[in-house]
Each structure stands twice: as C-alpha cells, then as structure tokens.
Design an enzyme around this catalytic site. Structure first.
Site, short mmCIF file in Angstrom:
data_model
loop_
_atom_site.label_atom_id
_atom_site.label_comp_id
_atom_site.label_asym_id
_atom_site.label_seq_id
_atom_site.Cartn_x
_atom_site.Cartn_y
_atom_site.Cartn_z
N ASN A 282 47.45 51.93 -9.85
CA ASN A 282 47.84 50.75 -9.08
C ASN A 282 47.30 50.88 -7.64
O ASN A 282 46.67 51.88 -7.30
CB ASN A 282 49.36 50.60 -9.11
CG ASN A 282 50.05 51.66 -8.27
OD1 ASN A 282 49.63 52.82 -8.24
ND2 ASN A 282 51.11 51.29 -7.61
N CYS A 284 48.26 51.72 -4.63
CA CYS A 284 48.50 52.87 -3.74
C CYS A 284 48.36 54.21 -4.45
O CYS A 284 48.65 55.27 -3.86
CB CYS A 284 49.87 52.74 -3.10
SG CYS A 284 49.96 51.36 -1.94
N GLU A 286 49.89 55.77 -6.95
CA GLU A 286 50.96 56.58 -7.50
C GLU A 286 51.27 56.29 -8.97
O GLU A 286 52.06 56.99 -9.59
CB GLU A 286 52.24 56.41 -6.67
CG GLU A 286 53.06 55.17 -6.96
CD GLU A 286 52.52 53.91 -6.30
OE1 GLU A 286 53.14 52.85 -6.44
OE2 GLU A 286 51.47 54.01 -5.62
#
Length: 748
Positions: A282, A284, A286
């Site tokens: 995704n 960012c 994580e």
C-alpha cells in the site's frame, strides 16, 4: 444510518482541541452545502453500531450487537483503539467503503493498464489508497508485437497514474496516495530510481525499489546481476549491483526517494502463496498485498496501557488491559470486513477469501515516557519486542476464537496455516503497524512507533493568539522536577527538543528524546524489533540530520536487510527543496540543492484580480493582486510617479512577491516575511498601523487570504514546507507528510 438505537445515557466523548478541528473537517457528516450536522458523539456511535450490527450474522457469537456496540463506543471514545480513517468516515453511511489499503495489478497491455487507472480512480473516490507494481510492463523501446510499435516503458505510464489520481480527492478529504514499485532486475530500473530527481515530479506517489536477495548478495560481492525482460523472461543486459545500490543511496540522500522493499522476505511471510506472489504494498509500505487485495487497519494506543505499581512504584504495562483491547479490536476489524462495501467485485472476492486484518499500535513514545525509558536504548528495543510479541500472540488467539465462532477464512486449507495444521484462524494476517498521523491527533497520543516529533510547539489559533502545546508526560515530569515555567515551554517550542538545555535535570533530558535526538541506528533497531512480531510490515521513518552522509544511508539500507526489516524509508533533514521537518535551530546548510529545481508557473493569457488602495507614509499605494483558483498568483505595487525611487522599490517588491507566488511559496510564508518591516514614515489606516510598503502587502494578504488567522511577522524563516490548509509546519514521519494541527496528509 445506524439501526441500533443510541443509549439514553451514552457519555459524551472528551475531545482535545486539535481533534475537534480534525473530526469536523474530515470525519463528521456534512450536508450538501458542507455544513456539519453530526456531533462527535453521533460519529462514534455511528461507527460503533454499524460495525457491531455485523455480529448478528453469527449465531455462535459470544456478544449481542447492542452490547457490543456500547463496548466498541467505549473502546474508541477512551482512545484505546481507533480504526483507520475510511472506517471512521464511512461506516454507517451509504458509501460504506471501510478499507484504507489496496493493491491493483498492472498488466502488460493497454487494456490492463487503463483498467488499473480506472480502478484506482474508483478506489480513491471511495477513500482508499493504492499500490502498484509496474514490474510486469515491458521495457522502454522494446517491440510491441501486436502493433509493431515501440513500448514507452513503466515510467511513462506511472506519470499517467499520477495525473489521474491528482484529480481525485479521497472521500473529499485529501488527494490520493499511491505506491509505485519496480523490481531491481527490470531493464528500466535506473530511470525509475532517478524518477524524482526534479522536485514536484510524481507528487502523488511514493516510490520503492523491489530488492531481491540475489541482488543483495551481488551488492555484497560487487558482482554484476542480470536485467530480465518481463515479457519474455530473458536476460537482456546486466549491471554492477554495487553501482546500482550506490545510486539508489545517492537518490535517497538527495530527497528520501525511492525507498526499498525486500520482496523475497515479504513473500516468505506470504500466508497464501498458492494465490500468487506479493509484488506491491500500500502507499506507506506497511501492508504487502496480493493483486486486488485490501486490508482494513486499526491501532491500539499503548499510552493507555500504562499501569502504576503498588504505592506508585514499579511502573509497568497493564497486560490484562492490553489483552482485552487486542481481542475486542480484532473482533472489530473482522466485523469491518463484513460491513465494508468494496469498489470492485475482484476486491470483494479476494478480501473474502483471506480476511486479512492489520491491528497495530500507536502511543509508543508516550508509553516509554511514562515508563521513564529512553527511546534510544536497548531497554526500549527489548520492550518493543516483548510488547509486539504479546499483541501478535493475542491477536492470533483472538482470530482462533473468531474462527471457532464463525469459521476459518475460506482460503485457510491452501494457506501456510492449513498446510501446517496450525489453525483454524479467522484471518490470514492479524498485525500491521500503519501510519497513525490523523488517528494520533484524535487520540491525543504519539504517532505509531515513532519518537515524538517535538516536546512542545506553538499552534496558531483563530483568535489572533498563540497556543503553546506541550506533551503532557513531559510537562508532568518537568513539574515534578520543579523546573516548569511557561517561559521554558515557549523556549522549547522554538526548537522542539531539550537535548542542549543543560539546566534541566539529566534524567529528564535522557528520557524525553525527540525524533531528531535519536541516532539513526536506534530508529532502525526499533523498526526491526516491532517487525519481528508483525505479520505484515512496519511504517517507520529513519530520521537523519542534515549532515548525514551517503555512507550513513548505505549503512541503514544494509542493516535493514540484515535486521530482517521488510523495507525502509529514510528522511535526511533538509534534503528536499521544501524542507518538511521543521526545527528552529536546525542546520540550514543545504549544499546538495541544485540550481533550477524550482518550477515557476507560466502566466495564462487572461487572469482576473482586484486592486486595493492603501494609505502609507510614502503616499497612496495601489496594490493589484491577480488570482488563479481563488489564490494570489501575481502582485503589482504602484506608488507615486513613474521613475521615482519609491516607485522602483514598490515595483521590485511586487515582482519578487509574484515570483514567490508562482514558485509555490505559500501566503503565510510571504506574510511572515513582510509583516512588521518598518519604514521611516509609518501611517495609521483605520485601526491598522501601516509601517511600510512590504507591511502593507502583508496586511492585504493576511486580511484576504488567511481569514483572520494571525501571523507573527519578522520571524526568521524556517526552511520548511507549510500545510496548505492551515499554514502550520508539515512533519515527515511514517512515510507521509502530516500536519499536526489539522491532520492534512500527503504522500509523494
């Protein structure tokens, strides 16, 4: 709207001042004219009841929906747990899209590529962010068999995705965020690594390089590695791995982009390998996901799990309370899967098969402060492992209990759990440590597993006053040490840190460290500690001082590989053309800036504005301000007769202000620089003292564009980027730019 009736004596949530702003702007429901008609209490009940209603589908549940709704409400309004933003925005509404993270496939055909663009637009419209791997696209200049033409390569299509999502705001709150990943063995890898050399390029994308273990071994041995054509699988060239790694480090040193992800490590932890390889994350980083997969996330506030020992001694973690929160939060997130209306049938199918949830943590720095444990210590790292192991074990236990009530996730038999006979589990994954920039403002806690960005800071408020906000645990510690004063808090707010304030007790300075006080190695050790017991990945930024070298980043990237991280993001203070992390006494040297990076917008043929007459001590000033999209674009200042020195000065000021505006400098920054500049002939105009021509321009800008928001003039310019919505400094953490005042966020 919620079907479950709100209890008559439901307590009002206690909302901090920043949270009030954030909830009203981004989460409380509004009518067609933009007027808020939902209270915070109604918001939290809407979410709690909508998610609890799903419990009624399961006869074997140990909860009744009404009772569970009250527990969910108390869980959220005590800020012990908060779900991701789309759940807060959309639960109990007609939109009903509750997940934050999506990954879409990008196939090697025009049809597949533009299907992905369309699908991304639908996801962003519903409030989600998207990740893409562009590794399947054939290399630039390779032959396209169907047409005999020449392929334009991944980067050309990446720009199309960036442009498309620029036009869409997520749920009407912020521009869409994306992750773009390219495998290190793709023939276009060098062009991709250098894609963000120009500031402002691909501003809606975070970029990461997908590193393989074969590549890392080649780096270690200074050997060449193969570049593979994705359409044929054939070797078409080779590069020296050490040279490529050095250039990757160079670009990260210059701007923080691109980051890196370790694809082999991610896929070793893929719980459903029979469904294919994970190729992207995704926005960012994580949440690694399969194509057409989504994951809904939520975070536990560890700062609420502090417990004093007997007689106030032996401070520790309240493990029983943490266990209760984990089990209730896991049930909440599993219900979110049932309640969510996904934007694509392919996503609905994949999510339904795997039922991934991502329970994470925030408030870690707050917990350490309460325990009097320095972030940059082995004690803190060891405690991080212990805490995350506990959260992970209990989340797995909760998933087993849910499976006993509801059944295992449908793909269980073909998963690693089914093959090893470890379950059954309700969810293919249970833990993720996601960014919590907005959630931490609502919860009044520190973000994720990051150190605090500042112990004290000044926030401008609407009544032309300044509000000094201080971390409550720091304030209590200073008062306990009999060292508190309002003047001290204001001094700390100028720099954010107390590391150089030797008049404060050594124990206070040792414990209350901030992001830039923490040496890079401790950032990395902390990320690795949490990663060890996290199913998915950890959103974390390794913050570096401006004087950090390329060798420092080389070491971080290599240690991230050795420590078992799934990826890493670095940010060197002052490395971007517009600095993001603002400190009052920061090193202003930016010898890495390149001339010509600032892009001045072209003037259109036709532009409209207004002219305001202002009396100054040097004569009547006629200030013409032309606007684009309601914002100032250029300024013409005219005073006295043509040819005079005062006229020349006024014209020069106007030209320079125009250049600043057309180069993207914000109104607040211009006002801050011009306001209060004195002249030899100040003059009162109504209730305002006009000190000079630049002060007059500042007055017009502040009155018209800042809506009464007060700006202190003659402040030494901090080399920082300011929030476009409220004018406060943006902070870079957890892979995003976040405004701590109004929760504006952006990636890229």
């Amino acid at each position: 709207m919620p079907k479950l009736k709100m209890p008559a004596r439901l307590p009002e949530p206690i909302i901090n001042e920043n949270a009030k702003i954030v909830l009203e702007r981004r989460y409380q429901r509004k009518d067609t004219e933009g007027h808020v008609y939902e209270t915070p209490k109604e918001l939290f009940w809407r979410v709690a009841s909508a998610i609890a209603e799903e419990e009624g589908k399961y006869e074997g549940s140990s909860y009744k929906p009404a009772a569970l709704a009250r527990e969910f409400y108390d869980l959220m309004t005590s800020y012990r747990f908060l779900p991701n933003s789309p759940t807060l925005m959309n639960a109990g509404t007609g939109l009903g899209q509750l997940a934050a993270c999506f990954v879409l496939p990008v196939g090697d055909s025009i049809e597949d590529i533009f299907d992905a663009v369309k699908h991304a637009a639908m996801i962003h419209k519903s409030g989600g962010g998207t990740g893409f791997s562009f590794s399947r696209l054939r290399a630039k200049d390779s032959v396209v068999g169907s047409t005999g033409g020449v392929a334009s390569g991944p980067l050309s299509f990446l720009r199309i995705f960036n442009c498309a999502t620029e036009q869409i705001k997520q749920g009407g709150t912020r521009r869409g965020a994306n992750m773009g990943i390219l495998r290190v063995d793709h023939p276009d890898i060098m062009e991709f690594i250098k894609a963000k050399e120009r500031d402002g390029e691909l501003n809606n994308f975070n970029l990461s390089i997908g590193l393989t273990e074969a590549f890392m071994r080649a780096v270690e041995k200074k050997k060449d590695y193969d570049l593979i054509a994705p359409d044929s699988g054939e070797k078409i060239d080779s590069l020296n791995a050490r040279d490529v790694f050095n250039i990757l480090v160079q670009k990260a040193w210059e701007s923080g982009d691109p980051g890196i992800v370790f694809l082999d490590r991610i896929n070793r932890d893929n719980p459903t390998p029979a469904q294919g390889e994970i190729e992207s994350t995704n926005p960012c980083g994580e949440q690694p996901l399969l194509p057409y997969e989504a994951c809904n996330l939520g975070s536990i506030n560890l700062g609420k799990c502090y417990a004093k020992g007997q007689n106030g001694h032996d401070a520790e973690i309240d493990w029983e309370e943490l266990k209760r929160i984990v089990h209730l939060s896991a049930r909440f997130l599993d219900n979110v899967i049932d309640a969510s209306i996904y934007p694509l049938p392919q996503i609905t199918e994949t999510v339904g098969k795997n039922r991934k949830i991502g329970l994470g943590v925030m408030g870690w720095a707050d917990l350490l402060y309460q325990l009097k444990v320095p972030y940059n210590s082995q004690t803190a790292v060891d405690l991080a492992e212990r805490v995350m192991k506990f959260v992970h074990d209990e989340a797995r236990s909760a998933s087993k209990k849910l499976a006993a009530e509801r059944g295992a996730f449908p793909a269980y038999d073909e998963s690693v759990f089914g093959e090893a006979n470890l379950g059954p589990y309700r969810n293919a994954t249970t833990t993720t440590i996601a960014p919590t920039g907005t959630l931490s403002i609502i919860g009044g806690c520190s973000s994720g597993v990051e150190p605090l960005f500042a112990l004290s800071f000044v926030r401008n408020v609407m009544d032309n006053d300044k509000l000094v906000e201080t971390n409550p645990f720091f304030e209590a510690a200073v008062k306990e040490a009999d060292a508190y004063s309002s003047k001290l808090m204001e001094e700390i707010a100028k720099v954010g840190s107390i590391r150089k304030m030797e008049h404060l007790p050594e124990e206070v300075r040792r414990v209350f460290v901030t992001s830039m006080d923490v040496e890079p190695i401790w950032h990395l050790k902390m990320q690795a500690a949490f990663q060890k017991y996290t199913d998915n990945a950890v959103s974390k930024t390794v913050n570096l001082p401006s004087g950090a070298t390329k060798e420092d980043i080389w070491d971080i990237y290599w240690r991230a590989y050795e420590y078992g991280c799934k990826g890493v993001t670095v940010y060197r203070d002052g490395s971007k053309t517009s600095q993001v992390l603002c400190t009052g006494d920061g090193d202003k040297k930016q010898d890495d800036k390149k001339a010509g990076l600032s892009v001045v917008k072209d003037r259109p043929d036709v532009i409209y504005g207004f002219t305001q007459k202002i009396a100054t001590g040097l004569g009547m000033l006629f200030l013409t301000v032309n606007e684009m999209d309601g914002k100032p674009f250029e300024v013409f200042a005219t005073i006295g007769k043509s040819g005079g020195s005062i006229t020349a000065k006024a014209e020069a000021i106007g030209r320079l202000v125009s250049l600043a505006l057309r180069s993207g400098v914000g109104v607040r920054e211009i006002v801050q620089q011009l306001k209060g500049i004195g002249g030899e002939n100040p003059k009162f105009m109504k209730k305002h003292l006009v000190k000079s021509i630049p002060d007059a321009i500042a007055y017009v800008f502040e009155s018209r564009y800042l809506q009464g928001d007060h700006v202190d003039g003659n402040v030494a310019a901090l080399n920082c980027e300011l929030c476009p919505e409220c004018g406060e400094p943006l902070v870079f953490e957890e892979g995003c730019h976040i405004c701590k005042s109004c929760a504006y966020t952006k990636c890229g």
